[in-house]
Design a protein around this motif. Structure first.
Motif, PDB file in Angstrom:
ATOM      1  N   PRO A 777       0.829  -1.209   0.000  1.00 59.44           N
ATOM      2  CA  PRO A 777       0.000   0.000   0.000  1.00 59.44           C
ATOM      3  C   PRO A 777       0.859   1.253   0.000  1.00 59.44           C
ATOM      4  CG  PRO A 777       0.004  -1.011   2.167  1.00 59.44           C
ATOM      5  CD  PRO A 777       0.721  -1.971   1.273  1.00 59.44           C
ATOM      6  N   ARG A 778       0.465   2.211  -0.867  1.00 64.13           N
ATOM      7  CA  ARG A 778       1.152   3.492  -0.933  1.00 64.13           C
ATOM      8  C   ARG A 778       0.091   4.582  -1.110  1.00 64.13           C
ATOM      9  NH1 ARG A 778       4.167   0.170  -4.324  1.00 64.13           N
ATOM     10  NH2 ARG A 778       6.339  -0.189  -3.698  1.00 64.13           N
ATOM     11  N   GLY A 779       0.187   5.588  -0.245  1.00 72.13           N
ATOM     12  CA  GLY A 779      -0.791   6.644  -0.369  1.00 72.13           C
ATOM     13  C   GLY A 779      -0.824   7.525   0.852  1.00 72.13           C
ATOM     14  N   PRO A 780      -1.671   8.562   0.841  1.00 71.39           N
ATOM     15  CA  PRO A 780      -1.772   9.459   1.990  1.00 71.39           C
ATOM     16  C   PRO A 780      -2.408   8.755   3.185  1.00 71.39           C
ATOM     17  CG  PRO A 780      -3.454   9.977   0.377  1.00 71.39           C
ATOM     18  CD  PRO A 780      -2.578   8.949  -0.264  1.00 71.39           C
ATOM     19  N   ARG A 781      -2.109   9.328   4.339  1.00 69.25           N
ATOM     20  CA  ARG A 781      -2.660   8.752   5.554  1.00 69.25           C
ATOM     21  C   ARG A 781      -4.154   9.017   5.660  1.00 69.25           C
ATOM     22  NH1 ARG A 781      -2.746   4.876   8.797  1.00 69.25           N
ATOM     23  NH2 ARG A 781      -0.459   4.886   8.646  1.00 69.25           N
ATOM     24  N   CYS A 782      -4.566  10.274   5.413  1.00 66.52           N
ATOM     25  CA  CYS A 782      -5.975  10.647   5.593  1.00 66.52           C
ATOM     26  C   CYS A 782      -6.613  10.984   4.238  1.00 66.52           C
ATOM     27  CB  CYS A 782      -6.089  11.847   6.529  1.00 66.52           C
ATOM     28  SG  CYS A 782      -5.449  11.543   8.187  1.00 66.52           S
ATOM     29  N   THR A 783      -7.886  10.881   4.189  1.00 69.52           N
ATOM     30  CA  THR A 783      -8.641  11.218   2.970  1.00 69.52           C
ATOM     31  C   THR A 783      -9.022  12.680   2.968  1.00 69.52           C
ATOM     32  OG1 THR A 783     -10.565  10.645   1.650  1.00 69.52           O
ATOM     33  CG2 THR A 783     -10.881  10.663   4.010  1.00 69.52           C
ATOM     34  N   ARG A 784      -9.191  13.192   1.806  1.00 69.25           N
ATOM     35  CA  ARG A 784      -9.640  14.573   1.707  1.00 69.25           C
ATOM     36  C   ARG A 784     -11.147  14.632   1.916  1.00 69.25           C
ATOM     37  NH1 ARG A 784      -9.398  15.799  -4.804  1.00 69.25           N
ATOM     38  NH2 ARG A 784     -10.889  14.185  -5.431  1.00 69.25           N
ATOM     39  N   ALA A 785     -11.652  15.822   1.963  1.00 66.59           N
ATOM     40  CA  ALA A 785     -13.094  16.001   2.184  1.00 66.59           C
ATOM     41  C   ALA A 785     -13.893  15.313   1.074  1.00 66.59           C
ATOM     42  CB  ALA A 785     -13.424  17.491   2.220  1.00 66.59           C
ATOM     43  N   ALA A 786     -14.999  14.751   1.468  1.00 66.37           N
ATOM     44  CA  ALA A 786     -15.860  14.040   0.512  1.00 66.37           C
ATOM     45  C   ALA A 786     -16.389  14.991  -0.545  1.00 66.37           C
ATOM     46  CB  ALA A 786     -17.021  13.378   1.251  1.00 66.37           C
ATOM     47  N   ARG A 787     -16.335  14.549  -1.770  1.00 69.60           N
ATOM     48  CA  ARG A 787     -16.789  15.377  -2.880  1.00 69.60           C
ATOM     49  C   ARG A 787     -18.089  14.807  -3.457  1.00 69.60           C
ATOM     50  NH1 ARG A 787     -12.937  18.921  -5.124  1.00 69.60           N
ATOM     51  NH2 ARG A 787     -11.008  18.910  -3.914  1.00 69.60           N
ATOM     52  N   ARG A 788     -18.870  15.697  -4.029  1.00 67.16           N
ATOM     53  CA  ARG A 788     -20.126  15.316  -4.649  1.00 67.16           C
ATOM     54  C   ARG A 788     -20.137  15.807  -6.091  1.00 67.16           C
ATOM     55  NH1 ARG A 788     -20.026  12.783  -0.812  1.00 67.16           N
ATOM     56  NH2 ARG A 788     -21.530  12.572   0.888  1.00 67.16           N
ATOM     57  N   LYS A 789     -20.678  14.978  -6.985  1.00 69.71           N
ATOM     58  CA  LYS A 789     -20.774  15.358  -8.389  1.00 69.71           C
ATOM     59  C   LYS A 789     -21.852  16.426  -8.559  1.00 69.71           C
ATOM     60  CE  LYS A 789     -19.404  10.906 -10.363  1.00 69.71           C
ATOM     61  NZ  LYS A 789     -19.843   9.785 -11.222  1.00 69.71           N
ATOM     62  N   MET A 790     -21.627  17.328  -9.489  1.00 67.84           N
ATOM     63  CA  MET A 790     -22.637  18.316  -9.832  1.00 67.84           C
ATOM     64  C   MET A 790     -22.278  18.903 -11.202  1.00 67.84           C
ATOM     65  SD  MET A 790     -21.767  21.697  -7.539  1.00 67.84           S
ATOM     66  CE  MET A 790     -23.305  22.391  -8.067  1.00 67.84           C
ATOM     67  N   LEU A 791     -23.220  19.601 -11.786  1.00 65.68           N
ATOM     68  CA  LEU A 791     -23.008  20.277 -13.074  1.00 65.68           C
ATOM     69  C   LEU A 791     -23.607  21.665 -12.937  1.00 65.68           C
ATOM     70  CD1 LEU A 791     -22.045  20.034 -16.033  1.00 65.68           C
ATOM     71  CD2 LEU A 791     -24.383  19.373 -16.620  1.00 65.68           C
ATOM     72  N   ARG A 792     -22.723  22.662 -12.759  1.00 67.80           N
ATOM     73  CA  ARG A 792     -23.210  24.013 -12.482  1.00 67.80           C
ATOM     74  C   ARG A 792     -22.321  25.039 -13.168  1.00 67.80           C
ATOM     75  NH1 ARG A 792     -26.543  26.358  -8.885  1.00 67.80           N
ATOM     76  NH2 ARG A 792     -26.178  28.550  -8.396  1.00 67.80           N
ATOM     77  N   LYS A 793     -22.959  25.957 -13.883  1.00 68.57           N
ATOM     78  CA  LYS A 793     -22.240  27.046 -14.524  1.00 68.57           C
ATOM     79  C   LYS A 793     -21.900  28.125 -13.479  1.00 68.57           C
ATOM     80  CE  LYS A 793     -22.620  25.421 -18.732  1.00 68.57           C
ATOM     81  NZ  LYS A 793     -21.466  25.026 -19.523  1.00 68.57           N
ATOM     82  N   VAL A 794     -20.651  28.603 -13.508  1.00 70.60           N
ATOM     83  CA  VAL A 794     -20.220  29.656 -12.592  1.00 70.60           C
ATOM     84  C   VAL A 794     -19.388  30.670 -13.368  1.00 70.60           C
ATOM     85  CG1 VAL A 794     -20.235  28.214 -10.515  1.00 70.60           C
ATOM     86  CG2 VAL A 794     -18.167  28.330 -11.938  1.00 70.60           C
ATOM     87  N   VAL A 795     -19.173  31.825 -12.757  1.00 68.09           N
ATOM     88  CA  VAL A 795     -18.332  32.880 -13.328  1.00 68.09           C
ATOM     89  C   VAL A 795     -17.134  33.088 -12.404  1.00 68.09           C
ATOM     90  CG1 VAL A 795     -18.208  35.293 -14.012  1.00 68.09           C
ATOM     91  CG2 VAL A 795     -20.294  33.984 -14.449  1.00 68.09           C
ATOM     92  N   LEU A 796     -15.926  33.032 -12.961  1.00 68.87           N
ATOM     93  CA  LEU A 796     -14.700  33.208 -12.185  1.00 68.87           C
ATOM     94  C   LEU A 796     -14.099  34.576 -12.522  1.00 68.87           C
ATOM     95  CD1 LEU A 796     -14.854  30.009 -13.239  1.00 68.87           C
ATOM     96  CD2 LEU A 796     -12.889  29.846 -11.708  1.00 68.87           C
ATOM     97  N   ASP A 797     -13.752  35.331 -11.469  1.00 67.99           N
ATOM     98  CA  ASP A 797     -13.213  36.681 -11.630  1.00 67.99           C
ATOM     99  C   ASP A 797     -11.767  36.684 -11.134  1.00 67.99           C
ATOM    100  OD1 ASP A 797     -12.554  39.318 -11.669  1.00 67.99           O
ATOM    101  OD2 ASP A 797     -14.278  39.999 -10.493  1.00 67.99           O
ATOM    102  N   HIS A 798     -10.833  37.005 -12.057  1.00 66.08           N
ATOM    103  CA  HIS A 798      -9.419  37.118 -11.690  1.00 66.08           C
ATOM    104  C   HIS A 798      -8.928  38.490 -12.116  1.00 66.08           C
ATOM    105  CE1 HIS A 798      -5.231  36.261 -10.985  1.00 66.08           C
ATOM    106  NE2 HIS A 798      -4.936  36.507 -12.273  1.00 66.08           N
ATOM    107  N   GLU A 799      -8.768  39.344 -11.120  1.00 66.01           N
ATOM    108  CA  GLU A 799      -8.260  40.705 -11.348  1.00 66.01           C
ATOM    109  C   GLU A 799      -9.097  41.446 -12.387  1.00 66.01           C
ATOM    110  OE1 GLU A 799      -4.164  40.394 -12.301  1.00 66.01           O
ATOM    111  OE2 GLU A 799      -3.555  39.743 -10.297  1.00 66.01           O
ATOM    112  N   GLY A 800     -10.436  41.300 -12.279  1.00 68.94           N
ATOM    113  CA  GLY A 800     -11.348  42.014 -13.176  1.00 68.94           C
ATOM    114  C   GLY A 800     -11.631  41.304 -14.482  1.00 68.94           C
ATOM    115  N   GLN A 801     -10.906  40.244 -14.770  1.00 72.21           N
ATOM    116  CA  GLN A 801     -11.146  39.480 -16.012  1.00 72.21           C
ATOM    117  C   GLN A 801     -12.108  38.338 -15.679  1.00 72.21           C
ATOM    118  OE1 GLN A 801      -9.885  40.222 -19.125  1.00 72.21           O
ATOM    119  NE2 GLN A 801     -11.268  38.624 -19.866  1.00 72.21           N
ATOM    120  N   LEU A 802     -13.243  38.258 -16.419  1.00 68.72           N
ATOM    121  CA  LEU A 802     -14.277  37.265 -16.132  1.00 68.72           C
ATOM    122  C   LEU A 802     -14.106  36.052 -17.040  1.00 68.72           C
ATOM    123  CD1 LEU A 802     -17.412  39.571 -15.734  1.00 68.72           C
ATOM    124  CD2 LEU A 802     -15.808  38.776 -13.980  1.00 68.72           C
ATOM    125  N   TYR A 803     -14.302  34.856 -16.463  1.00 65.11           N
ATOM    126  CA  TYR A 803     -14.218  33.596 -17.191  1.00 65.11           C
ATOM    127  C   TYR A 803     -15.451  32.754 -16.856  1.00 65.11           C
ATOM    128  CZ  TYR A 803      -9.271  34.983 -17.417  1.00 65.11           C
ATOM    129  OH  TYR A 803      -8.101  35.665 -17.616  1.00 65.11           O
TER     130      TYR A 803
END
Length: 888
Positions: A777-803
């Motif tokens: 066995p090789r890997g991290p000791r602890c697991t990361r936070a549980a993730r859930r699948k989703m499909l959602r449109k979002v807007v990302l703002d980096h220094e005034g530039q929108l994506y």
């Protein structure tokens, strides 16, 4: 036409032979000859043998002149020969046969010219000759006797009486007087008279026989018509000039539940209810216009005690008397009730679904066309909701079409209850439904309705003792912003439906402009997948399965991979759904079995390989033969092949399912229950189905080490159950050391996950086995936070530039964002989930258009650990207004 014959005591039809045929009470006798279009024949006004009188007159003049030895004067000769010529012309002019329409004056004129005039001229000529003294009165009398006797015999109807009366008297007179001339004239005329009389008797006998035959025909016609009326196939009617019934077939009164006496004598129109004949002229119009009508459809006015509707087809024509005056109507009718019912049923089937009773595709399209063709733009506002049932195909394939039909009926009932009077619900076919809401619907109201429909349809169904659970996905399009025609609106609602299904099913989605490009992408993906199957573009990769006790590799799970020629490696979640929707999954499954067995043949004998079997494959009766063929071609032991079957493949615990399990076990393969606990888990089929292994889904392993998680208890229960039933267990998706330790503690016999090995190609798997079976066995000791699948449109703002980006999965600490390329790590963004909710995130890694971000402030979670995507005041595309939308 004859008038009704009133018969005391009993109405009868009188035949020529005196026979009496009883008629139904209250029914009057009518002359049926006009119905048969026969002609009434009368005796000829002048006998066809009257021309014999002409020669008799000439002979009388000749014999009188010879007897008296004197020539008749010119006047007498002229009168005699004119009279004889007129009488002789009766041979050509006396054939006057009349019917009821021939004028009486015409018949009287013929009698005057051919009978009266020649007899008067002859009598005047003989008398004038005698009065001049040219002949003796006894000779004149003998001539008159001979001619009148002959004429009487020919023209009279009882000739033998003329012979017995006239001839003896005048013979006695001649004998007493001793007039030789008179005796000779009488003797000469007598044979002529007898001959003419015999001919006339033959004619009369033929006429009597013809009259008797016509009477029999009329009586037979009456019986046939009466029998026809009694069968109910048709009936007859007649009115007077005021439209009052003078005759009506008796069975009609019984059909409409009314007394016969209450019908005859009343207006004909009272038999019917006013109906709209779809543009045809009505009965009232024809009766008032006195015009003929043919096959006019009317609804009978039945009595109050009769629930059944009666429809008739009636035909009629006006009648006129000898002077051209309107006399009424006469016609017939027949019952159209059964034909009308058949037409109504055919119309209903053309407009409505025969299984659910909902409007069908054609009906729904017409409804939408009417809304979209309204003149004003505002009045064309409406919304279309397209529904597709999730997992219905599995129910149909595993439990059978009868169960699927019952399920569709129950779904339609729930839909109608949910929509109610707000709109129209229809079934397009299969498991597709449509809802049309007229007017200007509010988006929040539509979102709430869609959410409630999905929640309601996802509740369990009870069918023949089975508990069936399905889901629903909904696509929504609104007119006019999403389409100004029916075709555009339906196409866009269909695209929204695909987007809802791509987002994980059990969701609804409003149409957006970018869905067109996604639809084209999906279509192209389907075509590329077909080419990949045909050209060998698919591959099998293998993930090792490690035995917990020995930490040695005991087998592999075959995983489907596709290296797209343009897009590169594609995840199975990207294309397997397309394969299932298009029916390509069966061909892919058969190829996977053959390929896995071929690769297994190169590995050590103690190594097994597990291959997933889709529900469609499991429902195929040829599956045992396909498995046997793959094993035989590869030359491997059947026990080295393990078939992983999900619970949805055998929803219906029936004889076919049991027979399939028995057939596969006879082949000798091992059976594993995949994704246990995530579907229709039932302990009932575990005691019957011959499984060798239970696979614990990775959703139970993920987060099992988190404080307060119940997943560990579930894993312990599953392993305990498997051990009691003599089955192995495999924990999927083990990625960290603490997860490995937990599943070991709970007794899992096998482990599968990245903690031991990544997914390997067939060649890498062979090389790995050549290095030995030991796994570390090789890997991290602890697991990361549980993730859930989703499909959602979002807007990302980096220094005034929108994506623009799309969140693919999320946890309370971070998210996977798609849509931005080659983002440097440590780049900080402001991510807007809505106008009122933004979070700050930092890019931790980026691979092509995939980026992992970490939230500066973790998101809020509920008591079950679910993440709130937006705040309480926000709004979600996947839930009704006022509700908090959770990831997943």
């Amino acid at each position: 036409m004859g008038k009704p014959a009133a018969v005391s005591g009993e109405n009868v039809a009188q035949g020529s032979a005196g026979s009496r045929v009883a008629l139904p009470p209250g029914q009057r006798i009518r002359d049926t000859r006009p119905l048969l279009e026969s002609r009434t024949r009368y005796d000829q006004v002048v006998s066809p043998h009257w021309w014999f009188v002409g020669p008799a007159m000439v002979l009388a003049l000749v014999f009188v002149g010879l007897g008296e030895r004197v020539l008749p004067p010119p006047a007498v000769t002229g009168l005699g020969f004119v009279a004889a010529l007129i009488a002789f012309s009766a041979r050509y002019l006396s054939r006057f046969e009349g019917d009821e329409n021939e004028p009486l004056l015409r018949r009287m004129f013929a009698a005057t010219i051919l009978v009266i005039l020649p007899m008067a001229l002859f009598g005047f000529g003989i008398s004038h000759w005698a009065s001049l003294g040219g002949i003796d009165w006894r000779a004149a009398l003998a001539a008159l006797i001979a001619v009148t006797a002959l004429g009487s015999l020919i023209q009279a109807s009882r000739r033998h009486m003329i012979l017995t009366v006239n001839v003896p008297i005048w013979t006695a007179v001649v004998m007493e007087d001793g007039n030789l001339i008179g005796a000779v004239a009488l003797l000469l005329c007598l044979p002529i008279a007898v001959f003419a009389s015999l001919k006339q008797i033959a004619i009369l006998r033929a006429k009597r026989e013809a009259s008797d035959a016509e009477a029999r025909l009329q009586r037979r016609a009456q019986e046939i018509l009466r029998g026809f009326e009694e069968t109910g196939q048709g009936w007859f009617w007649e009115t007077d000039r005021r439209g009052t019934l003078t005759y009506l077939s008796f069975p009609v009164s019984k059909t409409i539940g009314r007394k016969y006496n209450s019908l005859v004598g009343y207006p004909f129109a009272t038999l019917f209810d006013t109906t709209d004949n779809e543009g045809e002229r009505t009965l009232a119009f024809h009766l008032s216009a006195r015009s003929s009508f043919h096959d006019l459809t009317v609804r009978a006015r039945v009595s109050d005690g009769m629930d059944e509707e009666r429809w008739w087809s009636i035909t009629g024509r006006p009648m006129y008397d000898d002077f051209g005056n309107f006399a009424g109507f006469r016609g017939s009718g027949h019952d159209l009730t059964e034909k009308k019912r058949s037409q109504d049923e055919a119309s209903r089937l053309a407009q409505y679904d025969s299984l659910t009773g909902l409007a069908n595709r054609y009906n729904m399209l017409k409804t939408l066309d009417r809304l979209m063709e309204k003149p004003h733009t505002l009045s064309r506002s409406c919304a279309v909701l397209l529904l597709d049932l999730d997992r219905f195909k599995q129910v149909n394939d595993t439990m059978g079409h009868p169960v699927g039909d019952v399920l569709l009926e129950q779904v339609s009932q729930r839909l109608q209850q949910m929509v109610g009077a707000e709109g129209q619900v229809g079934r397009l076919g299969g498991d597709e439904f449509k809802v049309i809401l007229a007017g200007r619907p509010d988006r929040e109201r539509l979102a709430y309705l869609a959410h409630e429909i999905i929640a309601n349809l996802s509740q369990p169904y009870s069918i023949e003792g089975h508990r069936v659970v399905i889901g629903a996905s909904i696509g929504i399009a609104i007119a006019p912003e999403h389409g100004e025609t029916s075709d555009e609106l339906i196409r866009n609602a269909d695209l929204a439906l695909y987007a809802a299904k791509d987002g994980g099913r059990g969701r609804y989605h409003f149409f957006a402009d970018d869905l067109h490009s996604q639809a084209e992408e999906r279509r192209q993906l389907e075509q590329d997948l077909r080419d990949a199957i045909h050209n060998g573009g698919l591959e099998l990769h293998y993930q090792p399965v490690v035995e917990t006790a020995t930490e040695e590799i005991t087998g592999f799970e075959a995983l489907l991979r596709w290296n797209h020629p343009e897009k590169g490696p594609l995840s199975p979640t990207k294309f397997v759904e397309v394969a299932e929707d298009t029916g390509l999954i069966s061909a892919i499954g058969e190829w996977a079995l053959r390929t896995a067995c071929h690769d297994l043949a190169r590995w050590p004998e103690k190594i097994r390989v597990a291959v997933n079997v889709s529900p469609l494959q499991f429902a195929n009766p040829q599956l045992p033969a396909i498995v046997t063929n793959a094993i035989a071609r590869a030359g491997v032991a059947p026990g080295r092949l393990e078939l992983e079957i999900t619970e949805s493949a055998f929803l219906n615990d029936d004889e076919e399912t049991g027979a399939m399990f028995a057939a596969l076990k006879r082949v000798g393969v091992r059976l594993a229950l995949d994704d246990f606990g995530t579907g229709y888990s039932s302990l009932g089929y575990l005691k019957k189905a011959p499984f060798d292994k239970i696979k614990i889904d990775q959703s139970f392993v993920r987060g099992a080490t988190q404080p307060g998680s119940r997943n560990g208890a579930i894993i312990a229960s599953i392993t305990s159950l498997a051990q009691s039933l003599g089955m192995d267990t495999t924990a999927e998706g083990v990625e960290t050391l603490d997860e490995l330790e937990l599943v070991r503690q709970h007794g899992c016999s096998h482990i599968q996950g990245f903690i031991y090995e990544q997914v390997l190609t067939a060649q890498d798997a062979t090389e790995r086995l050549n290095m030995g079976l030991k796994a570390v066995p090789r890997g991290p000791r602890c697991t990361r936070a549980a993730r859930r699948k989703m499909l959602r449109k979002v807007v990302l703002d980096h220094e005034g530039q929108l994506y623009s980006g799309t969140i693919r999965n999320i946890s309370y600490t971070g998210a996977l964002v798609q849509g931005l390329w080659n983002v440097p790590p440590e780049t900080v963004f402001s991510i807007s989930f809505s106008d009122s909710h933004q979070v700050i995130a930092t890019c931790r890694w980026c691979d092509d258009d995939m980026m992992g971000v970490e939230f500066t402030v973790p998101l809020e979670r509920d008591m079950d650990g679910n993440v709130f995507v937006i705040g309480a005041r926000g709004r979600s595309d996947h839930g009704p207004a006022g509700m908090l939308s959770k990831a997943g």
